[in-house]
Enzyme design. Structure first.
Site, PDB file in Angstrom:
ATOM      1  N   ASP A 205       0.818  -1.213   0.000  1.00 27.08           N
ATOM      2  CA  ASP A 205       0.000   0.000   0.000  1.00 27.08           C
ATOM      3  C   ASP A 205       0.854   1.266   0.000  1.00 27.08           C
ATOM      4  O   ASP A 205       0.421   2.324  -0.444  1.00 27.08           O
ATOM      5  CB  ASP A 205      -0.910  -0.022   1.239  1.00 27.08           C
ATOM      6  CG  ASP A 205      -1.725   1.259   1.376  1.00 27.08           C
ATOM      7  OD1 ASP A 205      -2.559   1.523   0.487  1.00 27.08           O
ATOM      8  OD2 ASP A 205      -1.522   2.004   2.350  1.00 27.08           O
ATOM      9  N   LEU A 286      -6.362   6.998   3.230  1.00 24.28           N
ATOM     10  CA  LEU A 286      -6.581   8.016   2.187  1.00 24.28           C
ATOM     11  C   LEU A 286      -5.444   8.069   1.174  1.00 24.28           C
ATOM     12  O   LEU A 286      -5.428   8.938   0.303  1.00 24.28           O
ATOM     13  CB  LEU A 286      -6.750   9.396   2.833  1.00 24.28           C
ATOM     14  CG  LEU A 286      -8.018   9.561   3.687  1.00 24.28           C
ATOM     15  CD1 LEU A 286      -7.990  10.893   4.407  1.00 24.28           C
ATOM     16  CD2 LEU A 286      -9.267   9.455   2.835  1.00 24.28           C
ATOM     17  N   ARG A 287      -4.479   7.143   1.289  1.00 24.03           N
ATOM     18  CA  ARG A 287      -3.338   7.180   0.380  1.00 24.03           C
ATOM     19  C   ARG A 287      -3.786   7.003  -1.074  1.00 24.03           C
ATOM     20  O   ARG A 287      -3.245   7.625  -1.982  1.00 24.03           O
ATOM     21  CB  ARG A 287      -2.319   6.102   0.772  1.00 24.03           C
ATOM     22  CG  ARG A 287      -0.941   6.369   0.209  1.00 24.03           C
ATOM     23  CD  ARG A 287       0.090   5.411   0.748  1.00 24.03           C
ATOM     24  NE  ARG A 287       0.606   5.838   2.021  1.00 24.03           N
ATOM     25  CZ  ARG A 287       0.626   5.094   3.125  1.00 24.03           C
ATOM     26  NH1 ARG A 287       0.133   3.884   3.100  1.00 24.03           N
ATOM     27  NH2 ARG A 287       1.127   5.554   4.242  1.00 24.03           N
ATOM     28  N   GLY A 288      -4.785   6.142  -1.304  1.00 22.52           N
ATOM     29  CA  GLY A 288      -5.293   5.916  -2.659  1.00 22.52           C
ATOM     30  C   GLY A 288      -5.857   7.184  -3.278  1.00 22.52           C
ATOM     31  O   GLY A 288      -5.605   7.487  -4.453  1.00 22.52           O
TER      32      GLY A 288
END
Length: 349
Positions: A205, A286-288
């Protein structure tokens, strides 16, 4: 412009690489905006992963660094500057600079933490009061590309260190109360063969993008790839000459996109739809969302546009999200079908 043979080993030209569009796009976008967070390239053996990465590093324009600086310090950007250079600037010292090729650092599988992060000479610090730092691979990779082949076989602890440095842009080494901090802003590129095991979801991720490559099946394309490689091996300088115009064209497009990137905008409605896609896909954190927004802007800049469109988002969103769907380490990574289905429904295609 003629290619003059020199003693350095010639590198296969990036624009001569046939197919593998997903991998090439992910690499170019990370060079345009290193804050995307790097790319994990997973694919079959012998599909040109290492060749493509080295070809990109060779294509990039030279960078200006402070002369003889161990961290490739920038002359004016404080975020890319070592402490000694900052001190010299504050004292008004006249600093010389030089141009170097973009650093391309290979991380060997057997590397130790000291080799990666660097070491502090404790004996010298205690006896002479001098803080002596022996730079590691993270220092050499600053403002360049750090490539880890077979990253899925690397010790998880080292992968954590690499990802932390790539995300923060800094590396800190501490020993016996002595601390050294230096810039480590690089494009992290990992590659591996899924047959040898996947990275843990938590580590995967942290990579901004995930490119999937497969062995080319079409006979005519396979022949084209073999011929291209044979031509390069028999006369590399003729091959470089043949692709020089295309190489220069791509180099200028990347430089132009880097300059344009800060002014590219993305509408609020499109940002909401990106987050809606992430929500429906049950992407953790919230990285996506952040990476997709960054990648869409980088792609728009690469297309010489001022504003991100739906098409720009569609081009990059699978690369940004497919590796974030896996919750169980035993699951396989989605090929992108699930992401495309949700994108089509949210953007009303």
């Amino acid at each position: 412009m003629n290619i003059i043979p020199n003693k350095t080993r010639p590198v296969f030209p990036f624009t001569a690489i046939v197919g593998q569009q997903e991998m090439k796009l992910a690499l170019i976008l990370n060079v345009i905006d290193p804050k995307i967070g790097g790319v994990m390239i997973m694919g079959d053996r012998g599909t040109g992963k290492s060749t493509t990465i080295r070809a990109l590093a060779d294509l990039l324009p030279q960078i200006e660094i402070v002369e003889d600086d161990m961290f490739n310090s920038h002359i004016s950007d404080y975020e890319l500057m070592g402490d000694s250079v900052k001190k010299q600037l504050e004292e008004g010292v006249n600093i010389s600079t030089q141009l170097i090729n973009v650093p391309m650092v290979d991380l060997p599988l057997g590397a130790t933490e000291d080799r990666v992060c660097g070491t502090i000479d404790i004996e010298k610090a205690l006896t002479e009061g001098v803080k002596t730092f022996e730079p590691g691979l993270l220092a050499k990779a600053n403002r360049g590309i750090l490539y880890v082949d077979e990253v899925n076989l690397l010790d998880d602890h080292l992968v954590d260190i690499l990802l932390d440095s790539a995300a923060s842009g800094w590396n800190t080494v501490e020993r016996e109360g002595i601390s050294v901090r230096h810039p480590a802003r690089f494009v992290l590129v990992g590659s591996g063969n899924p047959e040898e095991g996947e990275l843990r979801p938590q580590l995967l991720d942290r990579f901004g993008m995930h490119a999937e490559i497969r062995t080319v099946k079409e006979p005519s394309l396979r022949v084209q790839i073999v011929e291209q490689r044979s031509k390069f091996d028999s006369d590399p300088y003729f091959c470089l000459q043949e692709f020089q115009d295309k190489q220069n064209e791509l180099k200028h497009a990347i430089i132009k996109a880097q300059d344009k990137l800060p002014s590219v905008t993305i509408d609020y409605d499109l940002r909401v739809k990106i987050s809606e896609v992430c929500g429906i896909l049950d992407v953790d954190g919230l990285r996506g969302d952040i990476v997709t927004n960054r990648a869409a802007k980088a792609f728009a800049a690469y297309q010489d546009k001022d504003q991100v469109s739906i098409d720009d988002i569609r081009e990059v969103i699978t690369l940004c999200l497919r590796h974030r769907l896996r919750k169980d380490p035993l699951e396989t990574i989605d090929s992108g079908v699930k992401v495309k289905q949700v994108v089509d429904s949210v953007f009303d295609f």
